[in-house]
Design a protein around this motif. Structure first.
Motif, PDB file in Angstrom:
ATOM      1  N   ASN A  36       4.879  81.870  22.703  1.00 21.04           N
ATOM      2  CA  ASN A  36       4.599  81.987  21.269  1.00 21.04           C
ATOM      3  C   ASN A  36       5.231  80.875  20.443  1.00 21.04           C
ATOM      4  O   ASN A  36       5.551  81.053  19.269  1.00 21.04           O
ATOM      5  CB  ASN A  36       5.057  83.353  20.738  1.00 21.04           C
ATOM      6  CG  ASN A  36       4.454  84.510  21.503  1.00 21.04           C
ATOM      7  OD1 ASN A  36       3.258  84.505  21.804  1.00 21.04           O
ATOM      8  ND2 ASN A  36       5.274  85.495  21.854  1.00 21.04           N
ATOM      9  N   ASN A  37       5.420  79.722  21.044  1.00 21.33           N
ATOM     10  CA  ASN A  37       5.920  78.567  20.311  1.00 21.33           C
ATOM     11  C   ASN A  37       4.844  78.066  19.346  1.00 21.33           C
ATOM     12  O   ASN A  37       3.651  78.280  19.563  1.00 21.33           O
ATOM     13  CB  ASN A  37       6.299  77.469  21.305  1.00 21.33           C
ATOM     14  CG  ASN A  37       6.842  76.214  20.646  1.00 21.33           C
ATOM     15  OD1 ASN A  37       6.091  75.333  20.257  1.00 21.33           O
ATOM     16  ND2 ASN A  37       8.153  76.148  20.516  1.00 21.33           N
ATOM     17  N   GLU A  38       5.255  77.382  18.278  1.00 20.90           N
ATOM     18  CA  GLU A  38       4.274  76.910  17.289  1.00 20.90           C
ATOM     19  C   GLU A  38       3.266  75.930  17.879  1.00 20.90           C
ATOM     20  O   GLU A  38       2.177  75.732  17.338  1.00 20.90           O
ATOM     21  CB  GLU A  38       4.986  76.250  16.107  1.00 20.90           C
ATOM     22  CG  GLU A  38       5.701  74.951  16.431  1.00 20.90           C
ATOM     23  CD  GLU A  38       6.020  74.127  15.187  1.00 20.90           C
ATOM     24  OE1 GLU A  38       5.194  74.130  14.252  1.00 20.90           O
ATOM     25  OE2 GLU A  38       7.076  73.484  15.173  1.00 20.90           O
ATOM     26  N   PHE A  39       3.618  75.302  19.018  1.00 19.22           N
ATOM     27  CA  PHE A  39       2.728  74.331  19.641  1.00 19.22           C
ATOM     28  C   PHE A  39       1.893  74.934  20.776  1.00 19.22           C
ATOM     29  O   PHE A  39       1.138  74.216  21.438  1.00 19.22           O
ATOM     30  CB  PHE A  39       3.535  73.167  20.211  1.00 19.22           C
ATOM     31  CG  PHE A  39       4.331  72.405  19.186  1.00 19.22           C
ATOM     32  CD1 PHE A  39       3.816  72.139  17.935  1.00 19.22           C
ATOM     33  CD2 PHE A  39       5.611  71.952  19.482  1.00 19.22           C
ATOM     34  CE1 PHE A  39       4.545  71.423  16.990  1.00 19.22           C
ATOM     35  CE2 PHE A  39       6.348  71.242  18.553  1.00 19.22           C
ATOM     36  CZ  PHE A  39       5.815  70.973  17.302  1.00 19.22           C
ATOM     37  N   SER A  41      -0.752  76.702  21.054  1.00 18.38           N
ATOM     38  CA  SER A  41      -2.218  76.635  21.016  1.00 18.38           C
ATOM     39  C   SER A  41      -2.755  75.231  21.239  1.00 18.38           C
ATOM     40  O   SER A  41      -3.971  75.013  21.189  1.00 18.38           O
ATOM     41  CB  SER A  41      -2.726  77.168  19.669  1.00 18.38           C
ATOM     42  OG  SER A  41      -2.233  76.371  18.601  1.00 18.38           O
ATOM     43  N   ARG A 130      -5.073  70.638  16.800  1.00 22.05           N
ATOM     44  CA  ARG A 130      -4.017  70.773  15.803  1.00 22.05           C
ATOM     45  C   ARG A 130      -3.165  69.512  15.719  1.00 22.05           C
ATOM     46  O   ARG A 130      -2.337  69.387  14.814  1.00 22.05           O
ATOM     47  CB  ARG A 130      -3.132  71.972  16.141  1.00 22.05           C
ATOM     48  CG  ARG A 130      -3.825  73.319  16.031  1.00 22.05           C
ATOM     49  CD  ARG A 130      -2.836  74.440  16.291  1.00 22.05           C
ATOM     50  NE  ARG A 130      -1.700  74.331  15.369  1.00 22.05           N
ATOM     51  CZ  ARG A 130      -0.426  74.537  15.730  1.00 22.05           C
ATOM     52  NH1 ARG A 130      -0.139  74.840  16.981  1.00 22.05           N
ATOM     53  NH2 ARG A 130       0.538  74.432  14.844  1.00 22.05           N
ATOM     54  N   THR A 151       9.161  68.653  22.268  1.00 24.80           N
ATOM     55  CA  THR A 151       8.771  69.912  22.914  1.00 24.80           C
ATOM     56  C   THR A 151       7.616  69.692  23.867  1.00 24.80           C
ATOM     57  O   THR A 151       6.596  69.093  23.505  1.00 24.80           O
ATOM     58  CB  THR A 151       8.370  70.958  21.855  1.00 24.80           C
ATOM     59  OG1 THR A 151       9.484  71.191  20.991  1.00 24.80           O
ATOM     60  CG2 THR A 151       7.976  72.278  22.517  1.00 24.80           C
ATOM     61  N   ARG A 210       7.212  67.702  15.446  1.00 24.68           N
ATOM     62  CA  ARG A 210       6.722  67.884  14.078  1.00 24.68           C
ATOM     63  C   ARG A 210       7.467  66.932  13.160  1.00 24.68           C
ATOM     64  O   ARG A 210       8.695  66.880  13.158  1.00 24.68           O
ATOM     65  CB  ARG A 210       6.922  69.331  13.619  1.00 24.68           C
ATOM     66  CG  ARG A 210       6.495  69.551  12.164  1.00 24.68           C
ATOM     67  CD  ARG A 210       6.590  70.985  11.745  1.00 24.68           C
ATOM     68  NE  ARG A 210       5.528  71.796  12.312  1.00 24.68           N
ATOM     69  CZ  ARG A 210       4.289  71.852  11.827  1.00 24.68           C
ATOM     70  NH1 ARG A 210       3.951  71.122  10.786  1.00 24.68           N
ATOM     71  NH2 ARG A 210       3.393  72.631  12.394  1.00 24.68           N
ATOM     72  N   SER A 213       4.579  67.562   7.668  1.00 26.75           N
ATOM     73  CA  SER A 213       3.433  68.458   7.875  1.00 26.75           C
ATOM     74  C   SER A 213       2.601  68.068   9.078  1.00 26.75           C
ATOM     75  O   SER A 213       1.636  68.758   9.412  1.00 26.75           O
ATOM     76  CB  SER A 213       2.547  68.459   6.622  1.00 26.75           C
ATOM     77  OG  SER A 213       2.040  67.142   6.371  1.00 26.75           O
ATOM     78  N   ILE A 215       1.836  67.186  13.170  1.00 23.94           N
ATOM     79  CA  ILE A 215       2.206  67.398  14.564  1.00 23.94           C
ATOM     80  C   ILE A 215       1.788  66.154  15.328  1.00 23.94           C
ATOM     81  O   ILE A 215       0.607  65.822  15.402  1.00 23.94           O
ATOM     82  CB  ILE A 215       1.515  68.643  15.149  1.00 23.94           C
ATOM     83  CG1 ILE A 215       1.955  69.898  14.408  1.00 23.94           C
ATOM     84  CG2 ILE A 215       1.833  68.768  16.641  1.00 23.94           C
ATOM     85  CD1 ILE A 215       1.232  71.160  14.859  1.00 23.94           C
TER      86      ILE A 215
END
Length: 326
Positions: A36-39, A41, A130, A151, A210, A213, A215
């Motif tokens: 469930n890390n922000e990356f 997906s 993304r 990451t 990041r 804003s 990535i």
């Protein structure tokens, strides 16, 4: 350990699919990684024949991964497109593959650890990327000097490679580690702490950071050495390193990939002739006539993409003081 030394001992981190997806519904944790890390997906699970790797969606129809993931075993050619099975970005792979299919593979013809990058072309969009853009070489070098955390997201083993209890993860897991200072023009090194890191099946997975804003993707995982995936080096106990390839160092390959999905990648070329004790003399174009460089035998080639001028991995040898180079 230097980058060159790392290349000599680096272990490819693709994984034979004989190590099955875990049957348990509980998501495993990959050697200190987190779900469930922000990356999460961004990562794409790839089945390639009888083994697996990780990739990243950088364009609706283009996946970035490692070249060694797409080699046929002889390192002389790429596996056939029909050998790939692609899963949706960030998917739990127990839910099945995507409808998108690989139709072409773009790689450097002179494969080596310094060119361990591949672009997979899809027949239809896999999703909306993304990733904002590729990090430039200068940015990666600066972050390495600062030791910033980057990451990696991957579907690799959840434990040591030689453990019977290790399985690949059914969901993408993330590991954040510091960049090491490096002067390599096409690659970077990440320093492990011996307790968390990547392992088999993570090859080709994206290193990300990041910035505000945005990535940014540094490039795909090439390989690594040391714990917790591999056994300790007796000369460097507790130490580990991982290697990646800077994606923006290969604008011509990416431009080729874009052309295969009907888009143009603005790439032009500039040669800089190196003169002893003088600043480089630079010229734009595909070939350059050298009129005054009788003592110079090489030109350093820069390539221009949307992210700006990037130094090519090779210099160009001059045939004579008045010859063209291309």
């Amino acid at each position: 350990m230097t980058r060159n030394a790392l290349v000599s001992v680096i272990t490819a981190l693709c994984l034979p699919l004989a190590l099955a997806v875990p049957a348990s519904a509980q998501a495993p944790r990959v050697i200190g990684g987190e779900p469930n890390n922000e990356f999460a997906s961004i990562a794409v699970f790839l089945e390639i024949g009888d083994y697996s790797c990780t990739g990243s969606l950088i364009h609706p129809r283009i996946i970035l991964t490692a070249d060694h993931c797409v080699q046929d075993g002889s390192a002389l050619s790429s596996v056939a497109p029909e050998e790939f099975t692609v899963y949706p970005p960030g998917a739990d792979i127990r839910e099945g593959p995507a409808q998108s299919r690989v139709i072409d593979v773009v790689v450097d013809e002179d494969w080596s650890s310094a060119t361990d990058i591949a672009f997979l072309i899809l027949d239809q969009a896999l999703g909306e990327p993304r990733i904002s853009r590729m990090a430039t070489i200068d940015e990666v070098v600066a972050w390495g000097d600062e030791g910033l955390l980057v990451t990696l997201v991957g579907y690799g083993l959840t434990g040591p490679r030689n453990s019977d209890d290790s399985d690949i993860s059914s969901v993408p897991l993330a590991v954040s580690l510091p960049l090491a200072a490096s002067s390599d023009a096409t690659g970077f090194v990440v320093t492990g702490d011996g307790s968390k890191g990547t392992c088999a099946g993570d090859s080709g997975g994206p290193y990300l950071i990041r910035v505000g804003s945005e990535i940014l993707i540094l490039g795909p995982l090439e390989g690594g050495w040391g714990p917790p995936c591999e056994e300790e080096d007796v000369e460097s106990p507790g130490q580990a390193e991982e290697g990646g390839v800077i994606a923006s160092a290969f604008p011509i390959l990416y431009s080729t990939a874009l052309s295969k999905v009907g888009e143009s990648g603005a790439v032009s070329t500039q040669a800089c002739v190196l003169l002893d004790e003088f600043d480089p003399q630079c010229f734009e174009g595909g070939s350059w006539s050298v009129q005054y460089c009788s003592d110079s035998r090489r030109a350093v080639v820069y390539e221009k993409s949307e992210s700006g001028w990037q130094r090519d991995r090779k210099s160009t040898r001059l045939n004579s003081s008045h010859s063209s180079v291309s």
